[in-house]
Scaffold this active site. Structure first.
Site, PDB file in Angstrom:
ATOM      1  N   TRP A  22       2.257  -5.918  -0.127  1.00 47.11           N
ATOM      2  CA  TRP A  22       3.224  -7.003  -0.305  1.00 47.11           C
ATOM      3  C   TRP A  22       2.982  -7.836  -1.555  1.00 47.11           C
ATOM      4  CZ3 TRP A  22      -0.032 -10.950  -0.723  1.00 47.11           C
ATOM      5  CH2 TRP A  22      -1.231 -10.907  -0.001  1.00 47.11           C
ATOM      6  N   ASN A  23       1.811  -7.721  -2.192  1.00 44.04           N
ATOM      7  CA  ASN A  23       1.477  -8.735  -3.209  1.00 44.04           C
ATOM      8  C   ASN A  23       2.286  -8.607  -4.503  1.00 44.04           C
ATOM      9  OD1 ASN A  23       0.006  -6.366  -3.691  1.00 44.04           O
ATOM     10  ND2 ASN A  23      -1.699  -7.452  -4.644  1.00 44.04           N
ATOM     11  N   HIS A  75       6.747   0.462   2.949  1.00 43.79           N
ATOM     12  CA  HIS A  75       6.335  -0.812   2.360  1.00 43.79           C
ATOM     13  C   HIS A  75       5.661  -1.684   3.421  1.00 43.79           C
ATOM     14  CE1 HIS A  75       6.103  -3.408  -0.962  1.00 43.79           C
ATOM     15  NE2 HIS A  75       7.284  -3.177  -1.501  1.00 43.79           N
ATOM     16  N   SER A  99       5.097  -4.559   6.012  1.00 44.05           N
ATOM     17  CA  SER A  99       6.093  -4.999   6.994  1.00 44.05           C
ATOM     18  C   SER A  99       6.608  -6.405   6.753  1.00 44.05           C
ATOM     19  CB  SER A  99       5.495  -4.901   8.399  1.00 44.05           C
ATOM     20  OG  SER A  99       5.249  -3.555   8.744  1.00 44.05           O
ATOM     21  N   SER A 120      -5.642  -2.124   1.311  1.00 43.26           N
ATOM     22  CA  SER A 120      -7.006  -2.426   1.726  1.00 43.26           C
ATOM     23  C   SER A 120      -7.864  -1.168   1.777  1.00 43.26           C
ATOM     24  CB  SER A 120      -7.005  -3.094   3.099  1.00 43.26           C
ATOM     25  OG  SER A 120      -6.620  -2.168   4.103  1.00 43.26           O
ATOM     26  N   GLU A 152      -5.462   3.061  -4.677  1.00 44.68           N
ATOM     27  CA  GLU A 152      -5.856   1.858  -5.419  1.00 44.68           C
ATOM     28  C   GLU A 152      -6.137   0.793  -4.365  1.00 44.68           C
ATOM     29  OE1 GLU A 152      -5.995  -1.655  -6.484  1.00 44.68           O
ATOM     30  OE2 GLU A 152      -3.873  -1.517  -7.041  1.00 44.68           O
ATOM     31  N   CYS A 175      -5.510  -7.414  -6.536  1.00 41.08           N
ATOM     32  CA  CYS A 175      -6.761  -6.658  -6.557  1.00 41.08           C
ATOM     33  C   CYS A 175      -7.473  -6.819  -7.889  1.00 41.08           C
ATOM     34  CB  CYS A 175      -6.474  -5.181  -6.293  1.00 41.08           C
ATOM     35  SG  CYS A 175      -5.767  -4.832  -4.685  1.00 41.08           S
ATOM     36  N   GLU A 218     -14.000  -9.323  -0.586  1.00 47.26           N
ATOM     37  CA  GLU A 218     -12.963  -9.733  -1.527  1.00 47.26           C
ATOM     38  C   GLU A 218     -12.237 -10.967  -1.001  1.00 47.26           C
ATOM     39  OE1 GLU A 218      -9.102  -7.776  -3.834  1.00 47.26           O
ATOM     40  OE2 GLU A 218      -9.776  -6.916  -1.928  1.00 47.26           O
TER      41      GLU A 218
END
Length: 458
Positions: free
Chosen positions: A134-135, A159, A161, A211, A232, A266, A363
């Site tokens: 989503w980012n 994609h 949710s 993730s 990625e 990320c 992270e």
């Protein structure tokens, strides 16, 4: 997670969607498979025309799409507009360069393999499943879709949710540009349905941005099916500052590197490793600059940082900081969840972090900067590499020997010298260690989902 747009400014449900049932999933896989049989027979010039047309449509829709992005995941509107334009730029980049990137090569002396001619060609492989986050709800998808379609592949998008409206926009974008029906379709499905799609024989490969646990799961399924994957995953990028650095520029860039996209990238710099000779000066200036940022409504032009995209994400960031503070670290700026509605978290600078704290290893996906003191270059490199991640990195120095030392020694997919880590269509993007496998963007990105075929002629 329900398939719904939830405004992170106040937690209100903007729109909710029914998941695609098994019949709809089958229809979309079948359409993508049929479109592949058509698309693979087209030439690069035809695909390029369609891709440029789709890019023009995306640029024309910039205000609508940017507002959609901001509403669904909370980034400042100006950054959402920039994401849209960057995506269109990448589409045109692949329209311009796909044929060159996939031209293959001739063997200069084919007699060494007993042939009159020998060469290689790149050919498409089929339907590729993209599992996206989503980012960057448009950019992350486009940086896969543009090269994949230009290579002659077709795509299915699962994609995140919480960005279904972005998924539905992308569901029709390429067909609006002229690509055959079914060339790129979105699947509104929960994560539990991904395995079934990936195991379908018509789906030949997968790409995932997200993730580390999600990447491991998709890789395990793909491995059992002998299907190619590009992953990625997360990053805990170091940002190293040496005494010879331009400190003013380093500080200003550090703020952007940590807080762009509300700190939810990320490739954001997350660990600031500063030589002891400039540590105090850096922390003082960095903390002051972070404190000056405006947190608020992401639709407002004056806002620097909007809310985090999800309540669970905000809680995870708050938990990492709270764990560090309870174990002796110091929040020079920020460090607490603000009162009021929405999933906001303030710009935060934490010092005094030790390797017993979660923040050292995990992270922080939000505007939280961890600052470390390094004794010398070797110590800075040790701290930088003491992570399971290896996506990107940055080093600030004007000493050429130091520059070469860090370029050689950093365990990362990229090193940015005196600058901020960012992705460009022209450069390969990806990491090492738990940050993933494979590369996106550039020539390497379009070749990931191609069959490199050797041709030998007597």
């Amino acid at each position: 997670m329900a398939i719904a747009s939830i405004n992170p400014v106040d937690g209100s449900v903007v729109a909710q969607f029914d998941a695609h049932d098994d019949r709809e999933i089958e229809d979309r896989i079948a359409a993508a498979s049929a479109a592949y049989r058509s698309l693979r027979g087209t030439d690069f010039a035809t695909r390029a025309g369609w891709m440029r047309s789709a890019a023009d449509i995306l640029d024309a829709d910039v205000e609508r799409v940017a507002e959609l992005i901001t509403t669904e995941m909370g980034k400042p509107l100006a950054q959402a507009r920039a994401e849209v334009h960057k995506s269109a730029t990448a589409m045109r980049f692949y329209a311009d360069h796909a044929e060159e990137f996939l031209s293959g090569a001739e063997l200069d002396d084919p007699s060494v393999v007993g042939a009159s001619a020998a060469r290689t060609v790149y050919q498409p492989i089929g339907v590729v499943l993209a599992v996206m986050p989503w980012n960057y709800p448009i950019w992350q998808v486009i940086r896969f879709a543009a090269p994949a379609l230009m290579a002659g592949n077709t795509g299915l998008l699962k994609h995140a949710s919480n960005v279904p409206q972005a998924a539905l926009y992308l569901d029709t974008l390429f067909e609006r540009g002229g690509f055959p029906q079914g060339s790129f379709r979105s699947l509104l499905i929960p994560a539990a349905k991904v395995e079934g799609v990936l195991r379908d024989r018509r789906v030949v490969a997968a790409t995932l941005t997200g993730s580390e646990p999600a990447g491991r799961s998709v890789a395990a399924i793909a491995g059992s099916e002998v299907k190619h994957v590009v992953l990625e995953l997360g990053g805990s990028d170091p940002f190293i500052v040496m005494p010879s650095a331009d400190l003013d520029r380093a500080v200003a860039t550090a703020v952007s590197a940590r807080t762009s996209n509300n700190g939810q990238a990320c490739i954001n710099a997350k660990r600031f490793i500063v030589h002891r000779d400039v540590h105090e000066a850096f922390v003082e200036r960095f903390a002051a600059a972070m404190a000056d940022l405006t947190v608020g409504d992401p639709m407002a032009d004056t806002t620097d940082i909007g809310p985090l995209a999800t309540e669970s994400g905000r809680d995870e960031v708050a938990g990492l900081v709270a764990d560090a503070l309870s174990s002796g670290a110091t929040a020079v700026v920020g460090g607490a969840v603000p009162d009021g509605p929405g999933w906001f978290y303030p710009p935060t600078v934490v010092t005094g972090i030790t390797d017993t704290m979660r923040l050292y290893r995990e992270e922080a996906f939000g505007p939280v900067a961890s600052v470390y003191r390094a004794n010398d270059a070797a110590d800075a490199l040790r701290i930088a590499n003491d992570t399971t991640f290896g996506l990107s990195s940055a080093v600030w120095t004007s000493d050429e020997e130091e520059e070469a030392f860090f370029i050689r020694g950093l365990d990362a997919g990229a090193v940015f010298v005196n600058g901020m880590s960012i992705s460009y269509p022209h450069l390969p993007f990806g990491g090492v260690k738990d940050s993933g496998v494979g590369r996106e963007l550039s020539a390497e990105g379009i070749r990931e989902f191609c069959n490199l075929k050797s041709i030998w002629k007597a």
